[in-house]
Motif scaffolding. Structure first.
Motif, PDB file in Angstrom:
ATOM      1  N   GLU A 115      -1.810   4.485  -6.155  1.00 26.86           N
ATOM      2  CA  GLU A 115      -0.774   4.890  -5.225  1.00 26.86           C
ATOM      3  C   GLU A 115      -0.601   3.822  -4.152  1.00 26.86           C
ATOM      4  N   ASN A 116       0.556   3.282  -3.997  1.00 29.83           N
ATOM      5  CA  ASN A 116       0.913   2.287  -2.972  1.00 29.83           C
ATOM      6  C   ASN A 116       0.169   0.960  -3.087  1.00 29.83           C
ATOM      7  N   ARG A 137       2.622  -2.065  -3.372  1.00 29.50           N
ATOM      8  CA  ARG A 137       3.412  -2.209  -2.141  1.00 29.50           C
ATOM      9  C   ARG A 137       2.575  -2.903  -1.069  1.00 29.50           C
ATOM     10  N   GLU A 138       1.308  -2.549  -0.963  1.00 32.68           N
ATOM     11  CA  GLU A 138       0.426  -3.192   0.010  1.00 32.68           C
ATOM     12  C   GLU A 138       0.166  -4.651  -0.346  1.00 32.68           C
TER      13      GLU A 138
END
Length: 91
Positions: free
Chosen positions: A82-83, A86-87
C-alpha cells in the motif's frame, strides 16, 4: 561491496520489531549475494529494483539500487504494497 541506507529507510527499520528486522536482514543478504535479484521498474522508477519477501503472511517490498562501477548497494525503501511506489517517487 558497500551498503548504504537512505534516511527514510533507517527510520522505517528503527520502528520495526526485532523479528521483522531479522526477516529484512535475510532479504538484504539475498540481495548482496546476487545484486540483480528483484524486479527492475520502468518509467520514472527505471533505476530502482524491487525485491519482494514475506514475513509471516505479510508481503514486503525492498527497493534498492545497485551501482556496478562503485560496488555500492543503496537501500532506498521498505514497506508493504500500500502506497509503496508512491513513496518511492519522492526520491
Amino acid at each position: 561491496m558497500i551498503v548504504k541506507q537512505t534516511g527514510t529507510f533507517k527510520l522505517h527499520v528503527k520502528k520495526m520489531y526485532q523479528q521483522e528486522k531479522e526477516a529484512l536482514d535475510e532479504a538484504i543478504q539475498q540481495i548482496i549475494s546476487d545484486p540483480s535479484t528483484g524486479e527492475m521498474k520502468m518509467s520514472d522508477l527505471a533505476v530502482i529494483q524491487v525485491f519482494k519477501y514475506k514475513y509471516k503472511v505479510q508481503l514486503y517490498s525492498l527497493a534498492h539500487v545497485y551501482l556496478e562501477k562503485e560496488l555500492v548497494l543503496a537501500l532506498i525503501g521498505q514497506g508493504t504494497p500500500e502506497n509503496f511506489y508512491r513513496e518511492l517517487k519522492i526520491f
